[in-house]
Design a protein around this motif. Structure first.
Motif, mmCIF file in Angstrom:
data_model
loop_
_atom_site.group_PDB
_atom_site.id
_atom_site.type_symbol
_atom_site.label_atom_id
_atom_site.label_comp_id
_atom_site.label_asym_id
_atom_site.label_seq_id
_atom_site.Cartn_x
_atom_site.Cartn_y
_atom_site.Cartn_z
ATOM 1 N N PHE C 40 0.855 -1.175 0.000
ATOM 2 C CA PHE C 40 0.000 0.000 0.000
ATOM 3 C C PHE C 40 0.894 1.229 0.000
ATOM 4 O O PHE C 40 1.617 1.496 0.958
ATOM 5 N N THR C 41 0.832 1.970 -1.085
ATOM 6 C CA THR C 41 1.775 3.081 -1.204
ATOM 7 C C THR C 41 1.129 4.433 -0.941
ATOM 8 O O THR C 41 1.805 5.452 -0.986
ATOM 9 N N GLY C 42 -0.145 4.452 -0.658
ATOM 10 C CA GLY C 42 -0.775 5.740 -0.377
ATOM 11 C C GLY C 42 -2.227 5.719 -0.769
ATOM 12 O O GLY C 42 -2.655 4.884 -1.575
ATOM 13 N N PHE C 43 -2.997 6.623 -0.185
ATOM 14 C CA PHE C 43 -4.422 6.654 -0.453
ATOM 15 C C PHE C 43 -4.706 7.380 -1.762
ATOM 16 O O PHE C 43 -4.142 8.444 -2.027
ATOM 17 N N SER C 44 -5.581 6.793 -2.551
ATOM 18 C CA SER C 44 -5.963 7.467 -3.794
ATOM 19 C C SER C 44 -7.292 6.922 -4.267
ATOM 20 O O SER C 44 -7.661 5.788 -3.961
ATOM 21 N N MET C 45 -8.027 7.725 -4.990
ATOM 22 C CA MET C 45 -9.306 7.278 -5.542
ATOM 23 C C MET C 45 -9.155 6.991 -7.031
ATOM 24 O O MET C 45 -10.149 6.851 -7.735
ATOM 25 N N LYS C 46 -7.922 6.877 -7.487
ATOM 26 C CA LYS C 46 -7.711 6.834 -8.936
ATOM 27 C C LYS C 46 -8.349 5.606 -9.595
ATOM 28 O O LYS C 46 -8.804 5.664 -10.724
ATOM 29 N N HIS C 47 -8.423 4.483 -8.835
ATOM 30 C CA HIS C 47 -9.011 3.298 -9.448
ATOM 31 C C HIS C 47 -10.521 3.450 -9.636
ATOM 32 O O HIS C 47 -11.098 2.870 -10.541
ATOM 33 N N TYR C 48 -11.091 4.271 -8.745
ATOM 34 C CA TYR C 48 -12.515 4.560 -8.895
ATOM 35 C C TYR C 48 -12.750 5.442 -10.123
ATOM 36 O O TYR C 48 -13.711 5.277 -10.866
ATOM 37 N N ALA C 49 -11.807 6.397 -10.306
ATOM 38 C CA ALA C 49 -11.890 7.269 -11.480
ATOM 39 C C ALA C 49 -11.799 6.430 -12.752
ATOM 40 O O ALA C 49 -12.594 6.598 -13.691
ATOM 41 N N THR C 50 -10.833 5.504 -12.767
ATOM 42 C CA THR C 50 -10.687 4.626 -13.929
ATOM 43 C C THR C 50 -11.990 3.847 -14.174
ATOM 44 O O THR C 50 -12.472 3.756 -15.298
ATOM 45 N N LEU C 51 -12.534 3.312 -13.078
ATOM 46 C CA LEU C 51 -13.748 2.516 -13.186
ATOM 47 C C LEU C 51 -14.892 3.337 -13.787
ATOM 48 O O LEU C 51 -15.586 2.891 -14.702
ATOM 49 N N LEU C 52 -15.043 4.573 -13.292
ATOM 50 C CA LEU C 52 -16.168 5.393 -13.735
ATOM 51 C C LEU C 52 -16.004 5.876 -15.178
ATOM 52 O O LEU C 52 -16.981 6.225 -15.832
ATOM 53 N N SER C 53 -14.753 5.883 -15.656
ATOM 54 C CA SER C 53 -14.573 6.311 -17.051
ATOM 55 C C SER C 53 -14.483 5.120 -17.995
ATOM 56 O O SER C 53 -14.324 5.281 -19.204
ATOM 57 N N ASP C 54 -14.585 3.908 -17.396
ATOM 58 C CA ASP C 54 -14.490 2.696 -18.215
ATOM 59 C C ASP C 54 -15.877 2.383 -18.788
ATOM 60 O O ASP C 54 -16.703 1.745 -18.144
ATOM 61 N N THR C 55 -16.153 2.860 -19.992
ATOM 62 C CA THR C 55 -17.503 2.730 -20.557
ATOM 63 C C THR C 55 -17.868 1.267 -20.771
ATOM 64 O O THR C 55 -19.010 0.864 -20.592
ATOM 65 N N ARG C 56 -16.881 0.442 -21.120
ATOM 66 C CA ARG C 56 -17.163 -0.984 -21.313
ATOM 67 C C ARG C 56 -17.670 -1.584 -20.010
ATOM 68 O O ARG C 56 -18.685 -2.273 -19.989
ATOM 69 N N MET C 57 -16.957 -1.259 -18.927
ATOM 70 C CA MET C 57 -17.347 -1.795 -17.624
ATOM 71 C C MET C 57 -18.738 -1.308 -17.238
ATOM 72 O O MET C 57 -19.559 -2.084 -16.736
ATOM 73 N N ILE C 58 -18.992 -0.017 -17.501
ATOM 74 C CA ILE C 58 -20.291 0.532 -17.104
ATOM 75 C C ILE C 58 -21.430 -0.125 -17.884
ATOM 76 O O ILE C 58 -22.474 -0.470 -17.316
ATOM 77 N N SER C 59 -21.180 -0.368 -19.168
ATOM 78 C CA SER C 59 -22.253 -1.012 -19.937
ATOM 79 C C SER C 59 -22.451 -2.456 -19.470
ATOM 80 O O SER C 59 -23.571 -2.970 -19.462
ATOM 81 N N ILE C 60 -21.373 -3.083 -19.030
ATOM 82 C CA ILE C 60 -21.511 -4.451 -18.506
ATOM 83 C C ILE C 60 -22.310 -4.445 -17.193
ATOM 84 O O ILE C 60 -23.172 -5.300 -16.963
ATOM 85 N N VAL C 61 -22.026 -3.425 -16.355
ATOM 86 C CA VAL C 61 -22.785 -3.302 -15.106
ATOM 87 C C VAL C 61 -24.276 -3.150 -15.432
ATOM 88 O O VAL C 61 -25.134 -3.807 -14.830
ATOM 89 N N LEU C 62 -24.544 -2.278 -16.414
ATOM 90 C CA LEU C 62 -25.939 -2.069 -16.806
ATOM 91 C C LEU C 62 -26.575 -3.373 -17.300
ATOM 92 O O LEU C 62 -27.688 -3.722 -16.906
ATOM 93 N N ASN C 63 -25.834 -4.086 -18.170
ATOM 94 C CA ASN C 63 -26.329 -5.384 -18.656
ATOM 95 C C ASN C 63 -26.716 -6.282 -17.492
ATOM 96 O O ASN C 63 -27.776 -6.907 -17.477
ATOM 97 N N THR C 64 -25.784 -6.356 -16.526
ATOM 98 C CA THR C 64 -25.974 -7.260 -15.402
ATOM 99 C C THR C 64 -27.230 -6.890 -14.620
ATOM 100 O O THR C 64 -28.030 -7.756 -14.257
ATOM 101 N N VAL C 65 -27.368 -5.578 -14.374
ATOM 102 C CA VAL C 65 -28.523 -5.129 -13.584
ATOM 103 C C VAL C 65 -29.829 -5.373 -14.356
ATOM 104 O O VAL C 65 -30.818 -5.841 -13.783
#
Lengths: 271, 361, 274
Positions: C40-65
């Motif tokens: 653990f090298t430090g606190f960051s929200m960057k992976h959340y930022a990546t997730l929220l800008s990942d349109t493929r992932m978001i469309s998959i989430v939508l599919n799933t829901v």
């Protein structure tokens, strides 16, 4: 008029039974009778029975499922027993079940990090001076992760069986001169057997067919019936052989269910 | 009977070849309180459920006001039921429960409201409209169940052991209220119970049932005083039942002696059973007694002592007396001729009634 | 006595730690500045930022829901009708037989369900994708709905139906005014279970999804096979929160159903219960 209306409403459910329960089971048996080129044959079964690899794989799969079930049982029984004596036992039980609502894949994925060469478990081992070890892709990691995932499914039925025991039975047993251990062995243990049996079912059958954990954690070292089916269907496209192993798995499932069935006549008299 | 409101004609009922009702015939007059009394499994609830329309007879016909009703579905019969477990809808509150049947009849809102209030007043629970069912006590639930049924203004109200879930005191209270309610409404009540005391207290007419048959019907007094057979005598009240023979009209022989009685119309020397109620027996000294018994036990019951003893023939006698005696003592028993009731073996209700009519005037 | 208590508490604590450690571990590293779950090298929200800008992932989430919502809805409707039908079956043997058939998919291993459905779809010439996944999810959710609804129907006193009928209700009115309101908690519970079954499913979907369509489980599997990816950690944290909300909701629902049951018991017992 009433009956007509009723039968109209039940059509979707009956369709479901026909299409998604009866037909698939029939089709998997049917499919197992064709070889990879689409010719009718009993060859899949003779291949299976003559192949040392398949038989060994089946034996291993059963053996691993048994180990997983036993590990789970040994951890779960005391847990369920102790949980049942807590004050807010319903809430604690809920906390035990809570992780089952978390996607299976995510829990498995967590162990990839925990068990990896530089993961936290190895860090800890190095810290206590035990040195680092290869944990991921071993039999140990497979059994550990599978047991981890199955534990709530074992705790739940045992907990329920314990919960249903009338407290005055325990008092009666004490009153008749039994000590704690005798009460447990002669009263509580027999009364929780149905819970243990359904826990055994709930853990053993899925453990026979786990393929995702074998791939991610077992690193293909452990091949279960489930892995073999997945491989034949989705990799080598030999559906006939895959179905044959599927039929074997179904038979294994029925054997387990038969062995752990509720004995009628003993418990069934209450009504 | 003038105009029966309900008539059972040759009704039989079988469950998988298992007969529960065996060729039942009876008539029910309008505006009376009827009780079907019998042990569990005697068929009394089956009769009630047939009248309600929950069960169909296997054979025979049921008439309601002179028309066949056994083919009419339950929801179209002018008959309502009060269930043993009350069967109030837990998802509806008190007024919604009472309004249930009225809404189905498409009654308008104002009328429903008035009717609900009126029904609640009838059961003395005015102001309970918005209570939840789950917030009511057992006795209140019972009253709401009654209110729900009478709101529909049924011509016949069926009560399926409605008091069995209540405690003793409340049950007594409800008995009084049910009787009063029936008289106020003037409609026919048909009440099912296995509690003979309840039946005697409430009814105009009792049908005593056993094993799928009606053994005897009549007013509570008739049935208590003149039970038709061993079963009825034993089931209703306490009784001493002793074998004997009919020497002649108005003369019966038992315990080696002839006794004067008030029954007649039997064959000479016909074997019979003699019934004497324990409260009709009085203890006196040995010489004055018509019978001599040795006292075996004595129980104090508050209102009286229950004393048991045996005579020289080893017949057991039960005596209810307000006077104490001594266990082991030899005492005499006295009774009047009219305290003796004679039962013939295998006599059915029709011949029984005919025989009674022949000499009773 | 005291040491025994301590020992048992220690044991339970250990069990709880083991159960929650992996989840805590995942969540913890989702806030890592680095890209591995090692250090653990430090606190960051960057992976959340990546997730929220990942349109493929978001469309998959939508599919799933969408799959979960739809399949749960249809499974609930079909399952409830099935449960009503099973309940009114007169013959005991017939009832038991139907229940056994109903439970086949409950006890079958996922792999078998997936493989047999795959054969079925190919047999029918069905194209794999959204519809095949949806149908499969409906299919494996129906039995759980039946099992959640049926006890609620059985729990209803038989006299309640007689009472409705007696008060003039037709069969249909009895169903809509008495039966359905009474079994609503069971129907909700069934919907909820079907919904979570669908969200959770991996194995069956894996068989019948084909190439073009993906759900979260499938996506996580394929990413996990390639190693650690902290975007997955971020996703799992969010999913954990959603699960938590769902469980709390379910718990409240259960509690609601439970109190009703208690109250009904009181009613049966009469005045002594009060």
């Amino acid at each position: 008029m009433g009956t007509q209306k009723k039968s109209f409403f039940v059509i979707p459910y009956l369709l479901w039974i026909a299409l998604f329960v009866v037909a698939p089971m029939a089709l998997i048996v049917y499919q197992s009778l064709f070889d990879i080129t689409g010719h009718f044959t009993l060859g899949n079964y003779t291949d299976y029975l003559e192949s040392a690899t398949y038989l060994k794989m089946t034996f291993n799969s059963v053996w691993y499922a048994f180990l997983i079930t036993m590990v789970t049982l040994v951890i779960s029984y005391p847990t369920a027993y102790l949980l049942n004596q807590l004050k807010n036992k319903r809430l604690w039980l809920l906390l035990i079940i809570l992780p089952t609502w978390i996607n299976l894949l995510l829990k498995t994925y967590a162990f990839i990090g925990l068990f990896s060469q530089n993961g936290s478990v190895n860090d800890f081992l190095r810290f206590v001076g035990a040195g680092s070890h290869q944990i991921l892709f071993t039999d140990f990691s497979f059994i550990f992760v599978a047991s981890y995932i199955e534990i709530p499914f074992m705790i739940l039925p045992i907990f329920n069986a314990l919960d249903e025991i009338n407290p005055s039975l325990v008092n009666a047993s004490r009153d008749l001169g039994a000590n704690t251990w005798q009460t447990f062995r002669r009263v509580i243990a027999p009364l929780t057997m149905p819970g243990v049996k359904s826990g055994f079912q709930a853990v053993f059958i899925p453990s026979l067919s786990l393929f995702m954990i074998t791939r991610l954690i077992g690193g293909n070292r452990v091949i279960t019936l489930g892995t073999a089916i997945e491989e034949h269907f989705l990799v080598t496209q030999n559906w006939g052989m895959g179905s044959t192993i599927g039929v074997i798995l179904i038979i294994a499932m029925f054997v387990v269910m038969f062995l752990t069935r509720e004995r009628k006549g003993k418990g069934g008299q209450s009504r | 009977m003038a105009n029966p409101i309900i008539e059972f004609k040759n009704i039989s009922k079988k469950y998988d070849d298992n007969p529960v009702l065996k060729k039942i015939d009876f008539e029910i007059e309008s505006g009376k309180f009827y009780t079907l009394l019998g042990p569990s499994g005697s068929g009394k609830t089956t009769i009630l459920r047939m009248i309600a329309g929950f069960e169909d007879p296997t054979s025979g016909e049921i008439e309601f006001e002179g028309h066949r009703i056994d083919l009419t579905p339950a929801n179209q019969r002018p008959i309502n039921t009060i269930f043993q477990d009350y069967a109030l809808f837990p998802h509806l509150n008190v007024s919604q429960n009472i309004a249930f049947g009225l809404e189905l009849k498409k009654m308008n809102k104002a009328d429903i409201k008035a009717k609900v209030a009126e029904s609640l007043r009838m059961v003395q629970l005015s102001g309970y409209e918005n209570r939840e069912i789950t917030a009511l006590s057992g006795g209140q639930k019972q009253r709401i169940a009654i209110a729900r049924a009478i709101a529909n203004e049924p011509k016949v109200l069926l009560l399926d052991e409605p008091l069995s879930a209540l405690d003793h005191k409340l049950r007594k209270e409800m008995q009084v209220e049910l009787r009063a309610l029936q008289q106020r409404l003037g409609i026919t009540f048909i009440f099912v119970t296995h509690d003979q005391e309840e039946a005697l207290a409430l009814s105009d007419q009792i049908f005593v049932m056993n094993d799928g048959r009606i053994l005897q019907s009549g007013t509570p007094v008739d049935i208590y005083d003149e039970p038709i057979n061993h079963f009825v005598a034993d089931f209703i009240g306490e009784s001493n039942i002793i074998p004997g023979t009919m020497t002649a009209d108005y003369l019966v022989h038992f315990d080696h002696k002839d006794f004067e009685c008030v029954d007649a119309g039997m064959r000479a020397d016909e074997p019979v059973e003699i019934v004497i109620r324990p409260e009709d027996l009085d203890i006196t000294d040995l010489d004055h007694g018509k019978l001599q018994v040795t006292v075996d036990s004595q129980l104090f019951r508050g209102v009286d002592y229950q004393i048991t003893g045996h005579d020289s023939d080893n017949h057991e006698w039960t005596i209810n007396s307000i006077h104490q005696t001594t266990v082991g003592a030899n005492v005499g028993l006295i009774f009047d001729p009219e305290d003796i009731h004679i039962m013939r073996f295998g006599e059915d209700e029709e011949t029984f009634d005919a025989r009674l009519d022949s000499y009773e005037e | 006595m005291k040491s025994k208590l301590k020992l048992s508490n220690l044991y339970l604590t250990l069990v709880f730690v083991i159960i929650y450690l992996p989840i805590a571990y995942l969540i913890f590293y989702s806030f890592n500045t680095g890209d591995t779950m090692d250090r653990f090298t430090g606190f960051s929200m960057k992976h959340y930022a990546t997730l929220l800008s990942d349109t493929r992932m978001i469309s998959i989430v939508l599919n799933t829901v969408v799959i979960a919502l739809l399949s749960a809805l249809l499974a609930t409707v079909i399952g409830t009708l099935g449960a009503l039908w099973i309940n009114q079956l007169k013959q005991r043997t017939m009832k038991n037989a139907v229940l056994s058939v109903n439970n086949v998919l409950m006890v079958s291993p996922d792999v078998i369900i997936g493989a047999s459905f795959l054969i079925l779809f190919s047999f029918l010439g069905f194209k794999l994708g959204f519809t095949s996944v949806l149908l499969s999810h409906i299919a494996f959710s129906i039995p759980i709905v039946v099992l959640m609804v049926l006890p609620k129907i059985n729990e209803m006193p038989k006299t309640m139906l007689d009472a409705a009928y007696d008060l003039g209700a037709t069969k249909w009115q009895t169903l809509s005014r008495v039966i359905l309101p009474s079994i609503t908690p069971g129907i909700f519970a069934g919907y909820f279970m079907a919904f979570t079954y669908s969200l959770d499913d991996f194995a069956v979907t894996f068989f019948v999804t084909g190439n073009g369509f993906s759900t979260l489980s499938i996506e996580i599997y394929s990413r996990a096979r390639q190693g650690v990816d902290l975007e997955v950690n971020a996703l799992s944290t969010l999913m954990f929160l959603v699960s938590l909300l769902l469980v709390v909701g379910y718990y409240l629902l259960e509690k609601y159903g439970h109190t009703r049951k208690i109250n009904r018991n009181k009613m049966m017992k009469g005045p002594n219960a009060q």
